[in-house]
Design a protein around this motif. Sequence first.
Motif, PDB file in Angstrom:
ATOM      1  N   GLU A  42      35.214  37.432  48.043  1.00 35.67           N
ATOM      2  CA  GLU A  42      36.352  36.868  48.770  1.00 35.67           C
ATOM      3  C   GLU A  42      36.700  37.586  50.063  1.00 35.67           C
ATOM      4  OE1 GLU A  42      36.429  38.617  46.014  1.00 35.67           O
ATOM      5  OE2 GLU A  42      38.071  40.052  46.065  1.00 35.67           O
ATOM      6  N   SER A  43      36.242  38.818  50.226  1.00 37.65           N
ATOM      7  CA  SER A  43      36.708  39.607  51.379  1.00 37.65           C
ATOM      8  C   SER A  43      35.633  40.582  51.846  1.00 37.65           C
ATOM      9  CB  SER A  43      37.946  40.426  50.951  1.00 37.65           C
ATOM     10  OG  SER A  43      37.582  41.330  49.916  1.00 37.65           O
ATOM     11  N   TRP A  45      36.080  43.681  52.029  1.00 36.67           N
ATOM     12  CA  TRP A  45      36.179  44.784  51.064  1.00 36.67           C
ATOM     13  C   TRP A  45      35.231  44.540  49.902  1.00 36.67           C
ATOM     14  CZ3 TRP A  45      36.834  46.041  46.068  1.00 36.67           C
ATOM     15  CH2 TRP A  45      37.322  47.304  45.748  1.00 36.67           C
ATOM     16  N   ARG A  46      35.247  43.304  49.389  1.00 42.02           N
ATOM     17  CA  ARG A  46      34.450  42.992  48.196  1.00 42.02           C
ATOM     18  C   ARG A  46      32.958  43.096  48.504  1.00 42.02           C
ATOM     19  NH1 ARG A  46      36.241  43.897  43.687  1.00 42.02           N
ATOM     20  NH2 ARG A  46      38.198  42.951  44.339  1.00 42.02           N
ATOM     21  N   ASP A 119      37.913  49.430  40.142  1.00 40.37           N
ATOM     22  CA  ASP A 119      38.736  48.810  41.185  1.00 40.37           C
ATOM     23  C   ASP A 119      40.087  48.319  40.664  1.00 40.37           C
ATOM     24  OD1 ASP A 119      39.781  47.165  43.260  1.00 40.37           O
ATOM     25  OD2 ASP A 119      38.445  45.525  42.716  1.00 40.37           O
ATOM     26  N   ARG A 120      40.096  47.413  39.647  1.00 39.26           N
ATOM     27  CA  ARG A 120      41.348  46.818  39.193  1.00 39.26           C
ATOM     28  C   ARG A 120      41.605  47.102  37.711  1.00 39.26           C
ATOM     29  NH1 ARG A 120      41.224  40.764  41.914  1.00 39.26           N
ATOM     30  NH2 ARG A 120      40.971  41.456  44.061  1.00 39.26           N
ATOM     31  N   PHE A 138      47.291  51.179  43.655  1.00 43.07           N
ATOM     32  CA  PHE A 138      47.780  50.074  44.487  1.00 43.07           C
ATOM     33  C   PHE A 138      49.287  50.150  44.740  1.00 43.07           C
ATOM     34  CE2 PHE A 138      44.122  47.662  42.348  1.00 43.07           C
ATOM     35  CZ  PHE A 138      43.257  47.849  43.407  1.00 43.07           C
ATOM     36  N   PRO A 173      46.057  44.373  42.340  1.00 41.02           N
ATOM     37  CA  PRO A 173      46.468  44.757  43.693  1.00 41.02           C
ATOM     38  C   PRO A 173      47.612  43.900  44.230  1.00 41.02           C
ATOM     39  CG  PRO A 173      44.252  43.783  43.717  1.00 41.02           C
ATOM     40  CD  PRO A 173      44.621  44.014  42.289  1.00 41.02           C
ATOM     41  N   ARG A 177      50.832  46.092  44.963  1.00 44.76           N
ATOM     42  CA  ARG A 177      51.140  46.262  46.400  1.00 44.76           C
ATOM     43  C   ARG A 177      52.491  45.642  46.709  1.00 44.76           C
ATOM     44  NH1 ARG A 177      44.927  45.049  48.413  1.00 44.76           N
ATOM     45  NH2 ARG A 177      44.153  47.078  47.714  1.00 44.76           N
ATOM     46  N   PHE A 201      43.518  36.579  48.935  1.00 39.61           N
ATOM     47  CA  PHE A 201      42.677  37.633  49.531  1.00 39.61           C
ATOM     48  C   PHE A 201      41.623  37.076  50.498  1.00 39.61           C
ATOM     49  CE2 PHE A 201      43.757  40.633  45.844  1.00 39.61           C
ATOM     50  CZ  PHE A 201      44.458  41.519  46.642  1.00 39.61           C
ATOM     51  N   HIS A 226      48.428  41.630  52.013  1.00 45.01           N
ATOM     52  CA  HIS A 226      47.861  42.536  50.998  1.00 45.01           C
ATOM     53  C   HIS A 226      46.404  42.894  51.253  1.00 45.01           C
ATOM     54  CE1 HIS A 226      50.999  41.537  47.580  1.00 45.01           C
ATOM     55  NE2 HIS A 226      51.573  41.907  48.711  1.00 45.01           N
ATOM     56  N   ASN A 227      45.748  42.256  52.227  1.00 44.83           N
ATOM     57  CA  ASN A 227      44.431  42.770  52.660  1.00 44.83           C
ATOM     58  C   ASN A 227      44.145  42.382  54.111  1.00 44.83           C
ATOM     59  OD1 ASN A 227      43.373  40.140  52.558  1.00 44.83           O
ATOM     60  ND2 ASN A 227      41.588  40.708  51.335  1.00 44.83           N
ATOM     61  N   ASP A 255      43.307  47.825  53.366  1.00 45.21           N
ATOM     62  CA  ASP A 255      41.836  47.882  53.195  1.00 45.21           C
ATOM     63  C   ASP A 255      41.191  48.816  54.225  1.00 45.21           C
ATOM     64  OD1 ASP A 255      41.633  46.281  50.968  1.00 45.21           O
ATOM     65  OD2 ASP A 255      40.674  44.587  51.970  1.00 45.21           O
ATOM     66  N   CYS A 275      42.078  51.224  51.567  1.00 42.95           N
ATOM     67  CA  CYS A 275      41.694  51.049  50.159  1.00 42.95           C
ATOM     68  C   CYS A 275      40.172  51.129  50.154  1.00 42.95           C
ATOM     69  CB  CYS A 275      42.171  49.679  49.659  1.00 42.95           C
ATOM     70  SG  CYS A 275      41.644  49.323  47.971  1.00 42.95           S
TER      71      CYS A 275
HETATM   72  O1  AHR Z   1      40.948  44.908  44.446  1.00 43.89           O
HETATM   73  C1  AHR Z   1      40.827  45.301  45.768  1.00 43.89           C
HETATM   74  C2  AHR Z   1      41.173  44.162  46.670  1.00 43.89           C
HETATM   75  O2  AHR Z   1      40.361  43.055  46.385  1.00 43.89           O
HETATM   76  C3  AHR Z   1      40.992  44.399  48.144  1.00 43.89           C
HETATM   77  O3  AHR Z   1      42.083  44.972  48.760  1.00 43.89           O
HETATM   78  C4  AHR Z   1      40.796  43.011  48.627  1.00 43.89           C
HETATM   79  O4  AHR Z   1      40.333  42.910  49.942  1.00 43.89           O
HETATM   80  C5  AHR Z   1      39.855  42.531  47.599  1.00 43.89           C
HETATM   81  O5  AHR Z   1      39.559  41.226  47.607  1.00 43.89           O
END
Ligand code: AHR
Length: 321
Positions: A42-43, A45-46, A119-120, A138, A173, A177, A201, A226-227, A255, A275
Amino acid sequence: MLKRISALVLAGLTAMSVTACGGGSGGGGGSITMGFSQVGAESGWRTANTKSVQDSARNAGITLKFSDAQQKQENQIKAIRSYIQQKVDIIAFSPVVESGWDTVLKEAKDAKIPVILTDRAVDSKDTSLYKTFLGSDFVEEGKKAGQWLVNEYKDSKDPVNIVELQGTTGSAPANDRKAGFQQVIGADPKFKIIASQTGDFTRAKGKEVMEAFLKSNPDIDVLYAHNDDMGLGAIEAIEGAGKVPGKDIKIITVDAVKDGMQALSDGKINFIVECSPLLGPQLMDLAKKVIKGEQVPARVVTQETTFTQEQAKQVLSSRQY
Ligand code: AHR
């Protein structure tokens, strides 16, 4: 004859590269197989996180079975069940949302396959369902975002109208956050969150939701995203509405991926809370220790910093992701 020798050399080289891709037994890792269920793509970061996990597994000699859940919990549960059936040595996953993991984690525990959260977090009360949780704090990230804002407006008595782009609904997150930010700004009633919605995200959703925010709220002072990706999508929406991001609307994101840092040094974002996605090396070390039966800490928190526009300019060229 020469042709036959070349064919043999080629066959040998091909075999070597297949072994290297699959991990195998290099780096003292024995023959560990890890099943890894990733949230999605999705991002930025991912993407960096996926690369870090894949590169580190290869370097550690761990064979990685990787699956992308496309932001769906049901896909992650299916992947974990398939890793259990395949009798992998260890499972690691980054849970898309916090709730609803007890049953599948219990299945892994019953099959005696250790699990690492990366990560989560999950909200399971039974912490024996996983060996350790490696990742960012977070809540602390949200607090850092709030502290910058409080400082930025310390001399102003006027109301500060904030819009918030939340991460994926129900994800750690997004929950944390929001909570950390609220804890800090909540001490002063001049800070008002006038709209808050998920942008999942992603850049596309960040843009779409920001467009809606701009239509219904003429006086937005600050965007807290949040990102970075949602913030970058929102910048397009702000520019499309004829406003100047970073000036007419101040922007805080989380991020510190390269595109976000570029926008920060260009003055379009005002502050970024880092992050780190580079969790792969620590994850592989923890996996090896868990498999050897060594004690590991219940929680491993990632070390992170924050960036102003000036700091972003200094580090941009050396940013790894
Ligand atoms: O879990 C981390 C978050 O997940 C990041 O901040 C975000 O960009 C990603 O999709």
